[in-house]
Design a protein around this motif. Sequence first.
Motif, mmCIF file in Angstrom:
data_model
loop_
_atom_site.group_PDB
_atom_site.id
_atom_site.type_symbol
_atom_site.label_atom_id
_atom_site.label_comp_id
_atom_site.label_asym_id
_atom_site.label_seq_id
_atom_site.Cartn_x
_atom_site.Cartn_y
_atom_site.Cartn_z
ATOM 1 N N LEU A 162 6.276 8.405 -5.764
ATOM 2 C CA LEU A 162 6.188 9.856 -5.908
ATOM 3 C C LEU A 162 7.453 10.523 -5.349
ATOM 4 O O LEU A 162 7.971 11.489 -5.925
ATOM 5 C CB LEU A 162 4.939 10.371 -5.182
ATOM 6 N N GLU A 163 7.963 9.993 -4.252
ATOM 7 C CA GLU A 163 9.206 10.528 -3.683
ATOM 8 C C GLU A 163 10.375 10.325 -4.651
ATOM 9 O O GLU A 163 11.242 11.200 -4.792
ATOM 10 C CB GLU A 163 9.482 9.845 -2.341
ATOM 11 N N VAL A 164 10.387 9.171 -5.336
ATOM 12 C CA VAL A 164 11.428 8.910 -6.336
ATOM 13 C C VAL A 164 11.324 9.908 -7.484
ATOM 14 O O VAL A 164 12.339 10.443 -7.963
ATOM 15 C CB VAL A 164 11.310 7.459 -6.857
ATOM 16 N N GLU A 221 2.834 12.021 0.864
ATOM 17 C CA GLU A 221 2.032 11.399 1.916
ATOM 18 C C GLU A 221 0.564 11.283 1.518
ATOM 19 O O GLU A 221 -0.124 10.325 1.888
ATOM 20 C CB GLU A 221 2.151 12.197 3.218
ATOM 21 N N LEU A 222 0.079 12.262 0.757
ATOM 22 C CA LEU A 222 -1.310 12.216 0.321
ATOM 23 C C LEU A 222 -1.547 11.096 -0.684
ATOM 24 O O LEU A 222 -2.673 10.596 -0.800
ATOM 25 C CB LEU A 222 -1.728 13.555 -0.283
ATOM 26 N N ALA A 223 -0.509 10.682 -1.399
ATOM 27 C CA ALA A 223 -0.666 9.570 -2.340
ATOM 28 C C ALA A 223 -1.109 8.316 -1.613
ATOM 29 O O ALA A 223 -1.969 7.572 -2.095
ATOM 30 C CB ALA A 223 0.646 9.323 -3.094
ATOM 31 N N ARG A 224 -0.548 8.069 -0.438
ATOM 32 C CA ARG A 224 -0.969 6.896 0.323
ATOM 33 C C ARG A 224 -2.377 7.077 0.861
ATOM 34 O O ARG A 224 -3.179 6.144 0.845
ATOM 35 C CB ARG A 224 -0.007 6.603 1.477
ATOM 36 N N GLY A 225 -2.684 8.268 1.326
ATOM 37 C CA GLY A 225 -4.033 8.518 1.824
ATOM 38 C C GLY A 225 -5.079 8.338 0.745
ATOM 39 O O GLY A 225 -6.156 7.773 0.980
ATOM 40 N N LEU A 226 -4.769 8.793 -0.466
ATOM 41 C CA LEU A 226 -5.705 8.635 -1.577
ATOM 42 C C LEU A 226 -5.840 7.171 -1.958
ATOM 43 O O LEU A 226 -6.936 6.710 -2.333
ATOM 44 C CB LEU A 226 -5.241 9.467 -2.773
ATOM 45 N N PHE A 227 -4.761 6.407 -1.871
ATOM 46 C CA PHE A 227 -4.848 4.976 -2.130
ATOM 47 C C PHE A 227 -5.761 4.309 -1.101
ATOM 48 O O PHE A 227 -6.561 3.426 -1.445
ATOM 49 C CB PHE A 227 -3.463 4.337 -2.094
ATOM 50 N N VAL A 228 -5.652 4.719 0.145
ATOM 51 C CA VAL A 228 -6.519 4.168 1.188
ATOM 52 C C VAL A 228 -7.981 4.476 0.891
ATOM 53 O O VAL A 228 -8.856 3.616 1.046
ATOM 54 C CB VAL A 228 -6.114 4.699 2.579
ATOM 55 N N TYR A 235 -0.466 11.879 -9.520
ATOM 56 C CA TYR A 235 -0.469 12.680 -8.291
ATOM 57 C C TYR A 235 0.630 13.730 -8.315
ATOM 58 O O TYR A 235 0.428 14.873 -7.877
ATOM 59 C CB TYR A 235 -0.298 11.777 -7.064
ATOM 60 N N ALA A 236 1.799 13.354 -8.836
ATOM 61 C CA ALA A 236 2.899 14.317 -8.920
ATOM 62 C C ALA A 236 2.537 15.460 -9.860
ATOM 63 O O ALA A 236 2.783 16.634 -9.556
ATOM 64 C CB ALA A 236 4.174 13.619 -9.385
ATOM 65 N N GLU A 237 1.962 15.114 -11.011
ATOM 66 C CA GLU A 237 1.564 16.149 -11.971
ATOM 67 C C GLU A 237 0.495 17.071 -11.377
ATOM 68 O O GLU A 237 0.472 18.275 -11.669
ATOM 69 C CB GLU A 237 1.032 15.507 -13.256
ATOM 70 N N LEU A 238 -0.366 16.529 -10.541
ATOM 71 C CA LEU A 238 -1.441 17.328 -9.948
ATOM 72 C C LEU A 238 -0.991 18.088 -8.708
ATOM 73 O O LEU A 238 -1.760 18.885 -8.163
ATOM 74 C CB LEU A 238 -2.624 16.418 -9.586
ATOM 75 N N GLY A 239 0.234 17.844 -8.254
ATOM 76 C CA GLY A 239 0.776 18.612 -7.140
ATOM 77 C C GLY A 239 0.453 18.075 -5.763
ATOM 78 O O GLY A 239 0.554 18.801 -4.767
ATOM 79 N N GLY A 245 0.784 -1.233 0.000
ATOM 80 C CA GLY A 245 0.000 0.000 0.000
ATOM 81 C C GLY A 245 0.812 1.278 0.000
ATOM 82 O O GLY A 245 0.251 2.355 -0.150
ATOM 83 N N GLY A 246 2.121 1.159 0.161
ATOM 84 C CA GLY A 246 2.935 2.368 0.254
ATOM 85 C C GLY A 246 3.732 2.707 -0.992
ATOM 86 O O GLY A 246 4.433 3.724 -1.023
#
Length: 268
Positions: free
Chosen positions: A111-113, A217-224, A209-213, A104-105
């Motif tokens: 995104l960090e990469v 951390e929010l990427a994981r929250g959105l996946f959840v 997510y990166a393109e949308l700014g 899940g992470g």
Amino acid sequence: MNESVGDWWSTGITDIQPGSIRLRGYPIQDLIGSVSYPQMVWLMVRGELPSAAEAELLELTLVAAVDHGPQAPSIAAARMAASCGLDLNNAMATGVNLLGDVHGGAGQQCLEVLHRLRAEVESGESPESAARALVTEYKARKAFIPGFGHRWHPHDPRRDPLITALGRAVEAGTVSGTYLTLALALETVLAEGSKPVPMNVDGATAAIYAELGFAPELARGLFVLSRSVGLLAHAWEQHNEPTRIKGPLPKGINPTYTGPGPRSLPEN
């Protein structure tokens, strides 16, 4: 005194008064029927409403990651919890709590990469050389590059529609395309070996997510948020089946024992 207590829980998100609910300043009655769920998610976490095109990209990611069946540990755990008689919210929470760095992470990590690659490109590296250096580094420490490869799918069927939609958004000027270029460069380098490692759903959604700014951390929250739909569906299905106390293995199959053989306690 009341003001100091109110300041303790101060928030810029929700303004509640008798007969009034405002979210980020907008009356709830105006939002209902006027904005979509993805727009509402964006408003709550980002503070402003997205454009229709931005909301469409976000919606694609929320749809893509909804479910991967009981083969996914989070889904299996939710089903086991439901078979043990837990209510739907408890079963869903069981699954959500399994979504960590390993399961899940990857979206957040990818995104960090991508952020790291962008910093290197801005310092003068080409996308390809920055990607190649990163792949070399990960291979040297025998680490997986998050967002690429899948233990189940040789080619993740969710990758193409997401990347195609992101490409169209770049052409339309909705997003810059910077992170899409970096993600594709990384995929190209990973295809140079004896066994290509294509982008998976986590890599594709991370690029969006990166393109949308969105912050990593929010990427994981959105996946959840997305996976919670699958958790609900599976917990409900299991709730309506007769099987009780559904363990990780079917009845009649025991886990392989690897401990000491039968032995007796030593005499006193």
